[in-house]
Write an enzyme that holds these catalytic residues in place. Structure first.
Site, PDB file in Angstrom:
ATOM      1  N   TYR A  53      48.050  26.504  -8.641  1.00  0.00           N
ATOM      2  CA  TYR A  53      47.757  26.553 -10.083  1.00  0.00           C
ATOM      3  C   TYR A  53      46.333  27.057 -10.301  1.00  0.00           C
ATOM      4  CZ  TYR A  53      46.717  24.501 -14.729  1.00  0.00           C
ATOM      5  OH  TYR A  53      46.323  24.284 -16.027  1.00  0.00           O
TER       6      TYR A  53
ATOM      7  N   SER B  59      41.663  27.200 -17.126  1.00  0.00           N
ATOM      8  CA  SER B  59      41.445  25.809 -16.724  1.00  0.00           C
ATOM      9  C   SER B  59      40.202  25.689 -15.862  1.00  0.00           C
ATOM     10  CB  SER B  59      42.649  25.302 -15.934  1.00  0.00           C
ATOM     11  OG  SER B  59      42.385  24.017 -15.401  1.00  0.00           O
TER      12      SER B  59
END
Ligand SMILES: NC(=O)c1ccc[n+]([C@@H]2O[C@H](COP(=O)([O-])OP(=O)(O)OC[C@H]3O[C@@H](n4cnc5c(N)ncnc54)[C@H](OP(=O)(O)O)[C@@H]3O)[C@@H](O)[C@H]2O)c1
Length: 260
Positions: free
Chosen positions: A165, A152
């Protein structure tokens, strides 16, 4: 979305026999549909046997040459050897592994609970590194193949709103950088896929979700990346490469004050 790239000897090195880890993810579903239209063979791994059965039927209707499924909780590292054995038996000539599973829990929950924090780090990094290690050794010995892994843009810089995250994805990106370097001389490709925000079940509760990228667009970039001129690092949509280059330049004394 229509797709024009065709699998042929000259345009595509990988993506004909594809193992998908986290096959029920919103992004993976779109990749599978696009690969099915090209007549690919797919081996799908996900948690829900019911969803896998429905997916198998749907992808065969859409043109997949063959679909096999295996139900597993990929966060459970003890299950990885069975997943790997199933792949080796069912599709020994797989040419691509796409790792798509992941979890983005509320950051606040990870701040309040070490258990939630460790779960998040395990799903997004530790378990991913573990299962990739099995496939990497296999492809290295074979001397061909591709590991395509969704991390990501969140892993490019720690932000207060999602650094748990983000740190797992950042660690995964670092892991992939080293793995790429190790496997390069063996003829194995490692593609780091860094999407910006995408409209999937992971984000549908977020404000502005309607403005996020469509998963079909991101999937098209991923499928293209399996072609002959595949990048080492794919930002998708493309402009995130430049956004994150700019974000990384912001000095830390200023960045820590930003409400990001
Ligand atoms: N959406 C975004 O904005 C965005 C942006 C950048 C990167 N990503 C990354 O893109 C990948 C795909 O996410 P998505 O956007 O498609 O979200 P999604 O639809 O929520 O998919 C996440 C998938 O991960 C699976 N999963 C979670 N924990 C699992 C476990 N322990 N074992 C097996 N599967 C597990 C879920 O399985 P179930 O179907 O069983 O729940 C789900 O299919 C993820 O790695 C995510 O971090 C997403």
């Amino acid at each position: 979305m229509s797709t024009t790239t065709r699998f042929s000897g000259s345009s595509s090195r990988w993506g004909r026999k594809v193992v998908i880890l986290g096959a029920t993810s919103g992004i993976a579903l779109e990749v599978e549909r696009q690969l099915a239209r090209r007549g690919a063979e797919l081996l799908l791994v996900a948690r829900s046997p019911q969803r896998l059965a429905a997916l198998e039927a749907d992808l065969l209707l859409r043109g997949a040459k063959q679909v096999a499924t295996y139900a597993s909780d990929l966060a459970s590292i003890q299950q990885h050897a069975q997943v790997f054995d199933f792949v080796r038996q069912s599709c020994p000539e797989y040419d691509t592994v796409l790792l798509a599973y992941g979890s983005m829990q509320d950051q606040h929950d990870s701040e309040m609970s070490v258990d939630v924090l460790l779960d998040e780090l395990n799903v997004n990094f530790v378990s991913a590194a573990a299962i990739l290690t099995l496939f990497a050794a296999d492809l290295e010995q074979r001397g061909s193949g591709c590991l395509a892994v969704i991390t990501s843009v969140a892993g490019d810089r720690g932000r207060r709103s999602n650094y748990v995250y983000g740190s797992a994805k950042g660690a995964l990106s670092l892991f992939l950088g080293g793995l790429r370097s190790r496997l390069h001389s063996a003829g194995v490709k490692v593609i780091t896929i860094k999407p910006g925000p995408v409209q999937t079940p992971m984000t549908d509760h977020l404000a502005n979700a309607a403005r996020f990228a469509e998963p079909g667009l991101v999937a098209r970039d991923i499928v293209r990346a399996l072609g002959r001129r595949s990048p080492d690092v794919l930002y998708t949509p493309w402009f995130w490469r430049y956004v994150m280059t700019a974000v990384r330049q912001i000095p830390e004394p200023l960045f820590k004050r930003l409400e990001l």
